[in-house]
Write an enzyme that holds these catalytic residues in place. Structure first.
Site, PDB file in Angstrom:
ATOM      1  N   GLY A 273      -4.339   0.846   2.952  1.00 28.27           N
ATOM      2  CA  GLY A 273      -4.038  -0.041   2.681  1.00 28.27           C
ATOM      3  C   GLY A 273      -2.197  -0.248   1.534  1.00 28.27           C
ATOM      4  CB  SER A 274      -1.371  -2.041  -0.677  1.00 24.88           C
ATOM      5  OG  SER A 274      -1.552  -2.864  -1.860  1.00 24.88           O
ATOM      6  N   GLY A 278      -3.846   1.277  -3.360  1.00 27.76           N
ATOM      7  CA  GLY A 278      -4.351   2.448  -3.529  1.00 27.76           C
ATOM      8  C   GLY A 278      -4.044   3.196  -4.113  1.00 27.76           C
ATOM      9  CD  GLU A 295      -4.255   8.025   6.139  1.00 25.65           C
ATOM     10  OE1 GLU A 295      -2.484   7.658   6.062  1.00 25.65           O
ATOM     11  OE2 GLU A 295      -4.142   9.120   6.482  1.00 25.65           O
TER      12      GLU A 295
END
Length: 540
Positions: A273-274, A278, A295
């Protein structure tokens, strides 16, 4: 049609770089699942209202949310999410299932994963169609995403016979020094809307052969993909008389994401995600000394040298910049162009973008190569970013407009004349916007490439061998993916996927990414009758 907008908290639900907005309380006659055109939904077991929790049995007593087709804005079907109690039950059942799963030899676990891959092959077309319908990517990409899950199952099946330990020379006579790997237990997976099947597949296949069980929370706006995928996996487990809770699903909102991150029963949390979200997930997991596999965002660049093959550059950039409507983590956000080719590359891309617009439409149409953004919120982010770029002195070379039609369609956009360190350039906007930046050398281009906080993917187009090795070297690109003469997107499953810096440092898929799903033990075995100490220490 009476609808009510539901807004979930921003703290843990900005999967895929945006706030999730869902609809509910819709008349059942309007659902696309009832339209014969979308009969593939029934083939996948999708109904008007679907339970969103699976832990050996299907349930769900939480919020009922509606999945929306971004091409038309029409409702597809509904999912009944899980409650916190159902989440805790799912984790408990996954823990119980782990005791059986971990005792199965790795090659036999690999056989189950092989069967999962075969089951996905049989549903390749309908599941790919669902990805296109619910996420908005074109059909070849939807099918390709499911194929990626199939491929990683094949990879993991082979890996199940090659999970390695090591033997090292011991300095002590009569001793063996070994390294041994064992499964972690229950792995939590929080995935994003833009790859609603493949990202789970990367984690699922590798984690399973390593001996782990899983708890999955997909993005709320692609809950149907989560349900359909879990149905396929569950059928394989049940056919082999294995606990379904080996692969659990809990569809839900903020509270489920928070629970996974804070749950000490889950030693590893994989989050896609963002970067801002994160970071919060990483801090929460670390606060309990768990592991996180992150990620996150990518502000990816294609560098074009003066001697680059411009035909290849343009072909690569069209997909890298506008493919998936700019909604890949590896989408090219910056074109770093040598001053000798800057103007020509922009002009060629403008011509290419015109052709892309002529093939815009329903992603399920075989002639379409450019679909919608995923939500209305994505459209607003696109508009705000274009406005900010212009206010900062950027010139829109192409695009910049929201299209006047149903659904969430915008023009792919090229913006030039901004400085490389302009605030709008330094941030990632999950939309088809690319900034054309001018440089005078590859050395300068590398500095520009590395100037952003993210470090996911990068690519250099050149024919100069010296520049290639400079790009790959210690003073070259600082990204986790460093390409030459190919786009920034479209990674193969055989290599480890992930990035550096604010991208999170996680690695999924191939190479030695499997090591993140195991705990390593250094083992010393004394098979002699003596007790020598290391480093020659005497204690006598």
């Amino acid at each position: 049609m009476g609808t009510r907008l539901l807004t979930y908290g921003a703290k843990y639900l900005k999967h895929g770089k945006q706030q999730a907005y869902l609809f509910r309380n819709l008349s059942s006659g309007n659902f696309l699942v009832n339209d014969p055109k979308y009969s593939f939904l029934r083939d996948l077991g999708i109904e008007e209202v679907n339970n969103g929790v699976y832990d050996g049995k299907w349930s769900g007593s939480g919020e009922v949310v509606t999945s929306i087709n971004p091409t038309t804005g029409k409702p597809i079907a509904q999912v009944r999410q899980g409650t916190l109690q159902e989440y805790h039950n799912a984790v408990e059942n996954s823990q119980k299932a782990w005791h059986q799963w971990a005792d199965i030899p790795a090659p036999k676990r690999g056989e189950i994963v092989r069967q999962i891959g075969d089951a996905l092959r049989r549903k390749l077309q309908p599941l790919g169609q669902l990805v296109s319908l619910e996420m908005g990517k074109i059909l070849p990409e939807g099918i390709g995403e499911v194929q990626e899950y199939v491929d990683i199952c094949d990879y993991a099946t082979g890996l199940s016979r090659m999970l390695e330990g090591k033997i090292y020379p011991s300095e002590r006579a009569g001793h063996a020094l070994l390294e041994n790997c064992n499964p972690l237990g229950v792995v939590g997976v929080i995935s994003a809307f833009n790859f609603p099947v493949a990202v789970y597949g990367w984690n699922n296949a590798i984690a399973l052969v390593c001996g782990n069980t899983l708890v999955w929370k997909g993005a709320p706006t692609t809950s149907l993909c989560s349900v359909a995928t879990t149905k396929i996996v569950a059928e394989v487990l049940e056919a082999n008389n294995l606990p379904g809770a080996i692969c659990t699903l809990v569809a839900g909102g903020t509270e489920i994401g928070q629970a996974i991150s804070a749950d000490e029963r889950i030693p590893l949390v994989s989050f896609t995600g963002s970067t801002p979200v994160g970071k919060q997930v990483g801090v929460t997991v670390q606060s309990r000394f768990g592991r996180s596999l992150l990620e996150l965002g990518g502000n990816n660049a294609i560098v074009v040298d003066a001697d680059a093959d411009l035909d290849m550059v343009v072909r690569a950039a069209l997909f890298a910049c506008a493919g998936t409507a700019g909604q890949r983590c590896t989408t090219t956000r910056r074109l770093i162009l040598h001053e000798k080719v800057h103007d020509e590359v922009i002009q060629r891309l403008v011509n290419g973008y015109k052709q892309i617009l002529s093939r815009l439409g329903d992603p399920l149409d075989s002639n379409v190569i450019y679909g919608p953004l995923h939500t209305q919120i994505s459209v607003k982010n696109y508009q705000n970013t274009v406005r900010e770029a212009v206010e900062l002195g950027g010139r829109v070379e192409f695009g910049g407009n929201v299209l006047d039609r149903e659904g969430f369609f915008v023009e792919p956009t090229i913006i030039s004349q901004l400085k490389y360190n302009s605030p709008v350039v330094l941030k990632e906007t999950f939309a088809p916007i690319v900034y054309a930046l001018k440089v005078s050398s590859v050395d300068e281009a590398i500095l520009v490439n590395n100037s952003v906080t993210q470090g996911l993917s990068s690519s250099l187009f050149t024919q100069n061998l010296s520049n290639i090795f400079k790009w790959l070297g210690p003073k070259g690109s600082d990204c986790g993916i460093v390409n030459v003469n190919i786009p920034t997107n479209g990674a193969e499953i055989g290599g480890a996927f992930g990035g550096e810096k604010h991208t999170g440092g996680g690695r999924e898929s191939g190479s030695d990414a499997w090591k993140q799903y195991v705990r390593r033990s250094t083992v010393t075995i004394n098979y002699s009758k003596e007790l020598p100490l290391a480093q020659g220490i005497k204690f006598e």
